[in-house]
Design a protein around this motif. Structure first.
Motif, PDB file in Angstrom:
ATOM      1  N   SER A 144       3.379  -6.587   7.304  1.00 52.63           N
ATOM      2  CA  SER A 144       3.037  -5.694   8.373  1.00 52.63           C
ATOM      3  C   SER A 144       3.063  -4.419   9.071  1.00 52.63           C
ATOM      4  CB  SER A 144       3.624  -6.757   9.534  1.00 52.63           C
ATOM      5  OG  SER A 144       4.812  -6.650  10.158  1.00 52.63           O
ATOM      6  N   SER A 145       2.504  -3.994   9.526  1.00 51.47           N
ATOM      7  CA  SER A 145       2.607  -3.115  10.191  1.00 51.47           C
ATOM      8  C   SER A 145       3.685  -2.200  11.169  1.00 51.47           C
ATOM      9  CB  SER A 145       1.434  -2.733  11.502  1.00 51.47           C
ATOM     10  OG  SER A 145       1.728  -2.963  12.423  1.00 51.47           O
ATOM     11  N   LEU A 146       4.528  -3.933  11.058  1.00 55.93           N
ATOM     12  CA  LEU A 146       6.064  -3.582  12.078  1.00 55.93           C
ATOM     13  C   LEU A 146       7.109  -3.594  11.168  1.00 55.93           C
ATOM     14  CD1 LEU A 146       5.553  -6.028  15.544  1.00 55.93           C
ATOM     15  CD2 LEU A 146       5.410  -3.722  14.562  1.00 55.93           C
ATOM     16  N   SER A 147       6.964  -3.971   9.498  1.00 55.12           N
ATOM     17  CA  SER A 147       7.546  -4.287   8.328  1.00 55.12           C
ATOM     18  C   SER A 147       8.074  -5.174   8.491  1.00 55.12           C
ATOM     19  CB  SER A 147       8.825  -3.001   8.077  1.00 55.12           C
ATOM     20  OG  SER A 147       9.987  -3.413   9.333  1.00 55.12           O
ATOM     21  N   ARG A 148       9.288  -5.869   7.715  1.00 53.89           N
ATOM     22  CA  ARG A 148       9.779  -7.017   7.872  1.00 53.89           C
ATOM     23  C   ARG A 148      11.111  -7.507   8.793  1.00 53.89           C
ATOM     24  NH1 ARG A 148       9.353 -10.310   1.963  1.00 53.89           N
ATOM     25  NH2 ARG A 148       9.003 -11.725   3.830  1.00 53.89           N
ATOM     26  N   LEU A 149      10.875  -5.880   8.872  1.00 49.59           N
ATOM     27  CA  LEU A 149      12.300  -6.637  10.400  1.00 49.59           C
ATOM     28  C   LEU A 149      11.444  -6.210  11.479  1.00 49.59           C
ATOM     29  CD1 LEU A 149      15.053  -3.866   8.658  1.00 49.59           C
ATOM     30  CD2 LEU A 149      15.003  -6.214   8.711  1.00 49.59           C
TER      31      LEU A 149
END
Length: 202
Positions: A144-149
């Motif tokens: 996502s835009s937030l990354s997987r972290l």
């Protein structure tokens, strides 16, 4: 791990005074109220980890708030936020209740739960593990835009000042969530589901 701990690979000792000066611990916890009975087995630092569901729910809400419009349209991402479990933070004690305020647990230096008196030791820094499914080990969040972290990225954005702590050392600094705590003379004492929390000192 019972002999060596942390990035500096310093020999572990139950001698609290050696821990304070960095000769028996990878950390420099001069300000942390550890005592001899704060023994650990498989933990990195402290015998007990405490998590507040009020704070956890705030984290979930902020993951959604910081996501993009496209993320919010992605069913897999929305489901990942909804199904995110506090278990990923591996707490021993989970607290909740209408009187609790988010992140207030970080201010409890002395508190009582059930029959047991506790000391707040230090906020807990987090690696990538809370972004993983505790059953499978796979990443919990899709790309996502937030990354997987996503949890770590959001926590860092919410509280950048918490990521800096000289006592943790550079290798261990990072996002903070939940509290390391110690118990006072707790042998034979009991805590139960539904016990009230009394904060004695901040």
């Amino acid at each position: 791990l019972s002999v060596y701990a942390g990035p500096s690979q310093v020999p572990f000792s139950e001698d609290v005074e050696k821990q304070r000066i960095g000769e028996a611990s990878p950390f420099k916890f001069q300000k942390v109220p550890v005592v001899k009975d704060d023994k650990i087995a498989f933990q990195d630092v402290a015998p007990i980890n405490l998590l507040s569901l009020v704070s956890f729910r705030d984290l979930q809400e902020n993951i959604l708030k910081q996501s993009t419009v496209d993320d919010k349209k992605d069913e897999a991402f929305v489901e990942a936020v909804k199904s995110y479990s506090p278990r990923v933070f591996r707490p021993n004690i989970i607290v909740d209740g209408g009187k609790l305020k988010k992140y207030d647990e970080e201010t409890w230096s002395k508190f009582k739960l059930g029959e047991v008196d506790f000391r707040g030791l230090k906020p807990c820094p987090r690696c990538s593990v809370p972004a993983r499914n505790p059953k499978t080990g796979e990443m919990h969040y899709p790309n996502s835009s937030l990354s997987r972290l996503a949890p770590q990225k959001v926590m860092r954005t919410m509280f950048p000042e918490k990521c800096i702590d000289d006592e943790w050392g550079v290798e261990w600094q990072g996002t903070i969530f939940s509290m390391h705590v110690g118990a006072n003379d707790a042998e034979g004492q009991v805590i139960r589901v539904g016990d009230e929390i009394t904060v004695k000192e901040r």
